[in-house]
Structures are given as structure tokens and as C-alpha cells.
Scaffold this motif. Sequence first.
Motif, PDB file in Angstrom:
ATOM      1  N   TYR A   7       5.603   4.285  14.439  1.00  0.00           N
ATOM      2  CA  TYR A   7       5.274   5.453  15.260  1.00  0.00           C
ATOM      3  C   TYR A   7       6.406   5.677  16.250  1.00  0.00           C
ATOM      4  O   TYR A   7       6.695   4.834  17.098  1.00  0.00           O
ATOM      5  CB  TYR A   7       3.958   5.219  15.993  1.00  0.00           C
ATOM      6  CG  TYR A   7       3.471   6.407  16.794  1.00  0.00           C
ATOM      7  CD1 TYR A   7       3.261   7.642  16.188  1.00  0.00           C
ATOM      8  CD2 TYR A   7       3.218   6.293  18.158  1.00  0.00           C
ATOM      9  CE1 TYR A   7       2.817   8.731  16.910  1.00  0.00           C
ATOM     10  CE2 TYR A   7       2.763   7.383  18.894  1.00  0.00           C
ATOM     11  CZ  TYR A   7       2.569   8.596  18.264  1.00  0.00           C
ATOM     12  OH  TYR A   7       2.123   9.678  18.987  1.00  0.00           O
ATOM     13  N   GLU A  42       9.203  -7.522  12.679  1.00  0.00           N
ATOM     14  CA  GLU A  42       8.074  -7.187  13.554  1.00  0.00           C
ATOM     15  C   GLU A  42       8.498  -7.227  15.022  1.00  0.00           C
ATOM     16  O   GLU A  42       8.117  -6.350  15.814  1.00  0.00           O
ATOM     17  CB  GLU A  42       6.921  -8.149  13.319  1.00  0.00           C
ATOM     18  CG  GLU A  42       5.695  -7.842  14.167  1.00  0.00           C
ATOM     19  CD  GLU A  42       4.505  -8.709  13.814  1.00  0.00           C
ATOM     20  OE1 GLU A  42       3.543  -8.720  14.604  1.00  0.00           O
ATOM     21  OE2 GLU A  42       4.546  -9.367  12.754  1.00  0.00           O
ATOM     22  N   GLY A  51       4.879   2.212  18.494  1.00  0.00           N
ATOM     23  CA  GLY A  51       3.734   1.551  17.879  1.00  0.00           C
ATOM     24  C   GLY A  51       3.997   1.329  16.406  1.00  0.00           C
ATOM     25  O   GLY A  51       4.903   1.934  15.822  1.00  0.00           O
ATOM     26  N   ILE A  53       1.932  -0.227  12.499  1.00  0.00           N
ATOM     27  CA  ILE A  53       0.835  -0.840  11.749  1.00  0.00           C
ATOM     28  C   ILE A  53       1.449  -1.626  10.600  1.00  0.00           C
ATOM     29  O   ILE A  53       2.290  -1.097   9.863  1.00  0.00           O
ATOM     30  CB  ILE A  53      -0.151   0.214  11.217  1.00  0.00           C
ATOM     31  CG1 ILE A  53      -0.815   0.948  12.381  1.00  0.00           C
ATOM     32  CG2 ILE A  53      -1.212  -0.444  10.345  1.00  0.00           C
ATOM     33  CD1 ILE A  53      -1.699   2.097  11.946  1.00  0.00           C
ATOM     34  N   LEU A  66      -4.432  -6.048   7.881  1.00  0.00           N
ATOM     35  CA  LEU A  66      -3.768  -5.092   8.768  1.00  0.00           C
ATOM     36  C   LEU A  66      -3.667  -5.657  10.182  1.00  0.00           C
ATOM     37  O   LEU A  66      -4.605  -6.289  10.677  1.00  0.00           O
ATOM     38  CB  LEU A  66      -4.548  -3.779   8.824  1.00  0.00           C
ATOM     39  CG  LEU A  66      -4.661  -2.971   7.530  1.00  0.00           C
ATOM     40  CD1 LEU A  66      -5.632  -1.810   7.729  1.00  0.00           C
ATOM     41  CD2 LEU A  66      -3.294  -2.454   7.108  1.00  0.00           C
ATOM     42  N   THR A  67      -2.540  -5.416  10.816  1.00  0.00           N
ATOM     43  CA  THR A  67      -2.366  -5.700  12.243  1.00  0.00           C
ATOM     44  C   THR A  67      -1.619  -4.528  12.851  1.00  0.00           C
ATOM     45  O   THR A  67      -0.998  -3.731  12.133  1.00  0.00           O
ATOM     46  CB  THR A  67      -1.584  -6.999  12.498  1.00  0.00           C
ATOM     47  OG1 THR A  67      -0.295  -6.912  11.849  1.00  0.00           O
ATOM     48  CG2 THR A  67      -2.339  -8.216  11.979  1.00  0.00           C
ATOM     49  N   SER A  68      -1.675  -4.400  14.163  1.00  0.00           N
ATOM     50  CA  SER A  68      -0.977  -3.297  14.814  1.00  0.00           C
ATOM     51  C   SER A  68      -0.539  -3.708  16.209  1.00  0.00           C
ATOM     52  O   SER A  68      -0.946  -4.748  16.732  1.00  0.00           O
ATOM     53  CB  SER A  68      -1.873  -2.056  14.903  1.00  0.00           C
ATOM     54  OG  SER A  68      -2.974  -2.309  15.753  1.00  0.00           O
ATOM     55  N   TYR A  69       0.298  -2.891  16.809  1.00  0.00           N
ATOM     56  CA  TYR A  69       0.695  -3.098  18.197  1.00  0.00           C
ATOM     57  C   TYR A  69       1.049  -1.729  18.771  1.00  0.00           C
ATOM     58  O   TYR A  69       1.280  -0.752  18.052  1.00  0.00           O
ATOM     59  CB  TYR A  69       1.893  -4.060  18.297  1.00  0.00           C
ATOM     60  CG  TYR A  69       3.217  -3.346  18.332  1.00  0.00           C
ATOM     61  CD1 TYR A  69       3.809  -2.986  19.536  1.00  0.00           C
ATOM     62  CD2 TYR A  69       3.825  -2.939  17.147  1.00  0.00           C
ATOM     63  CE1 TYR A  69       4.993  -2.283  19.551  1.00  0.00           C
ATOM     64  CE2 TYR A  69       5.004  -2.240  17.160  1.00  0.00           C
ATOM     65  CZ  TYR A  69       5.591  -1.916  18.374  1.00  0.00           C
ATOM     66  OH  TYR A  69       6.745  -1.195  18.389  1.00  0.00           O
ATOM     67  N   PRO A  72      -0.084   3.341  18.007  1.00  0.00           N
ATOM     68  CA  PRO A  72       0.012   4.165  16.794  1.00  0.00           C
ATOM     69  C   PRO A  72      -1.099   5.204  16.771  1.00  0.00           C
ATOM     70  O   PRO A  72      -2.101   5.059  17.480  1.00  0.00           O
ATOM     71  CB  PRO A  72      -0.160   3.134  15.664  1.00  0.00           C
ATOM     72  CG  PRO A  72      -0.971   2.053  16.279  1.00  0.00           C
ATOM     73  CD  PRO A  72      -0.553   1.982  17.721  1.00  0.00           C
ATOM     74  N   GLU A  75      -6.187   3.612  14.356  1.00  0.00           N
ATOM     75  CA  GLU A  75      -6.694   2.337  14.824  1.00  0.00           C
ATOM     76  C   GLU A  75      -7.351   1.587  13.682  1.00  0.00           C
ATOM     77  O   GLU A  75      -7.877   2.197  12.745  1.00  0.00           O
ATOM     78  CB  GLU A  75      -7.686   2.527  15.973  1.00  0.00           C
ATOM     79  CG  GLU A  75      -8.905   3.341  15.609  1.00  0.00           C
ATOM     80  CD  GLU A  75      -9.762   3.670  16.817  1.00  0.00           C
ATOM     81  OE1 GLU A  75      -9.220   3.699  17.933  1.00  0.00           O
ATOM     82  OE2 GLU A  75     -10.973   3.899  16.639  1.00  0.00           O
ATOM     83  N   LEU A  85      -8.534   2.214   8.351  1.00  0.00           N
ATOM     84  CA  LEU A  85      -7.857   2.930   9.423  1.00  0.00           C
ATOM     85  C   LEU A  85      -8.651   4.182   9.777  1.00  0.00           C
ATOM     86  O   LEU A  85      -9.172   4.866   8.890  1.00  0.00           O
ATOM     87  CB  LEU A  85      -6.439   3.333   9.004  1.00  0.00           C
ATOM     88  CG  LEU A  85      -5.433   2.198   8.791  1.00  0.00           C
ATOM     89  CD1 LEU A  85      -4.114   2.759   8.292  1.00  0.00           C
ATOM     90  CD2 LEU A  85      -5.215   1.422  10.083  1.00  0.00           C
ATOM     91  N   ASN A 178      -6.052   2.626  22.622  1.00  0.00           N
ATOM     92  CA  ASN A 178      -5.922   3.868  21.864  1.00  0.00           C
ATOM     93  C   ASN A 178      -6.984   4.888  22.253  1.00  0.00           C
ATOM     94  O   ASN A 178      -6.721   6.095  22.283  1.00  0.00           O
ATOM     95  CB  ASN A 178      -6.021   3.582  20.362  1.00  0.00           C
ATOM     96  CG  ASN A 178      -4.745   2.969  19.813  1.00  0.00           C
ATOM     97  OD1 ASN A 178      -3.694   3.063  20.423  1.00  0.00           O
ATOM     98  ND2 ASN A 178      -4.843   2.330  18.664  1.00  0.00           N
TER      99      ASN A 178
END
Length: 305
Positions: A7, A42, A51, A53, A66-69, A72, A75, A85, A178
Motif C-alpha cells: 500500500y 518484510e 502498509g 499484506i 495472512l499477516t499485515s502491518y 492497508p 483488514e 480479507l 484500520n
Amino acid sequence: MITIYLYHPTAAFRGFLSRYLTEICPNCFSGDIPVGTAQEIELLCKKYCEGAIFQRSSNTEQGWALTSYGNPPYEIRDFDGIQLLSTPDKRLPIWERLWAKSDPYVPLVQHSDEVGMMLKYMLTESSYQNLGSLMAEIMHLSVEDAADTLAFFAALHDIGKAHPAFQVKAKNDILVYNRVLHDLYRNGYLHDVYGIDGFRHEIYSSELIKKWCDNFGLGENGTECITKVVAFHHVKAIQTWETDIDRKDDPHAWHEMQQKIFEHEKSKFSPKIFQISNDDKTKFMITFYGLLLLCDQSCWRVLGC
């Protein structure tokens, strides 16, 4: 195998990633690379993107995880081990999205409504109806009016969570961030400096309720009983702390959100002015305290919210 959705990455970083992964569509990269290389990428994503995913091969039922930071536009939602998602719903105004519970995320207004509705149900339709008659007698109201009034104050038990010192506590929760915190930061309502040590939302709740009671014209005994119950609903010792709300650039924004929550619950439960005699204060507080704890815990533990 790894797939990464970025993102707002920098153009240079997109070019760098193309050395290791295939860009299957704009800002989405996929490929089979060593674990160590994936970990390094990463770390770089966190530096050069707003952001991201990550989808990695895994021994889960789906075959991937799945992981995220960051922030993005999507969610991650977990449904009994199945990860999907979803797009956060940001159509609601910010005051309706302030969080009360995390893991899972529950909006403050939703939790407040549920606690109030459960208390009203208990006093009017459940096996606790005898307590509804008792409280109505103490408050010199009809059972329906007494239930509405107590439901209103029960709904406001967490109004103190509409404060920057509480909201900032979830800054590391990606789902809460988010849903609401990103907009609070972006609009200047929230800064990390508001993480005040010792802040107790239940004490702040009682202060806000006292102001409303004074404006509403509630008697001294009624105000004292309600505010004491709310202040101790987490069974913690009263602490002193400095509220940072009035040192914000625009403190009126938070006062306005608190007022909107007050008005929302007032329109939902229609509270009435009541009087309590000195002899009935203890009986009232013990009964209301027990009902509030039961409803609060039931809405959180039993309903999962």
C-alpha cells in the motif's frame, strides 16, 4: 511461496522487489524465495510502504496464512481458522467507531447499547423482574421508567473510553487501527502523547456522568449513587490522574463526540429524573452495581462482544 500486496510503496522499492518477485498486478508481488530473503523483504516493506499484506504458504486448512502491518486498505478477519480479507466500513462517523473492546474489535456505542438493553431486559422481562419492582420503589418511578433510566446510566458506564488517553492504547492493534485510529490520527484528534499513565476510563466516566446529572437536574443522592457505581465497576482503587483532553489542539472535538454518545443513549432509553432517600442509598448502589457487572460481563464474555 509468498505473495505481498503493498500500500503506497515508493517507486524505487517496487523496482527493487521486481528483482526477487513477479509483479502480477500493480503493487502485488508473488514468488518462491528463501525464508531469510522473505524476512528481509518484510522489514524493508515496513520502511518503504504505508502498509502491506503478506500471504505465505502454511500447513493450515487453507494452505496459507495472512499477516499485515501498517494501514492497508483491507483488514484480515479470522472465522474459526479461515482467514478472509474485508474492507473496513468507514462510512460511520468517528464517534460511532470509537473502540470499547479489542480482540475482537467492538465499537463503544455498540457495547453501550448492548449493556443498556440487557439491563432493561433483566428488569422487565427476565427472572430478575423482582429487582425491577424493587428499584422502581426506591426511585419512585414506574418499573418501565426505572428500567429505562438505569439502562441509560448502564449504557454510559464506559463513556470515559471516548478519550484520547484510552483510544491510543490500541495503536498496535491493526484491526482497531484500520477501523478508527487511522482517522483519529489523520484528523489530528489523537497523538501518542495522550498515553497517560494511570488513566482510568471508569473514573472519567463517572466525572462525565456527574456533569450530565447536574445539567439534567438529578438529585444529590441519585447523582452520588450512580457515579460511585460507575467509578468502581472495574473494582479498582480510585486513582488520581491528569486528564489531557483540554491540552489538545481542539478539545471540543472530543467533547462533541462524548455529547453525541450521551444524546444517542438518551434517545434510546429516555431516562427520567428520580429521587433516592438516604435510607435507600446503600440498597440502590448494591443492586445497581450487581446488575451493571452482570450485564457488562455478559455482553463481553457470553455474547463475545
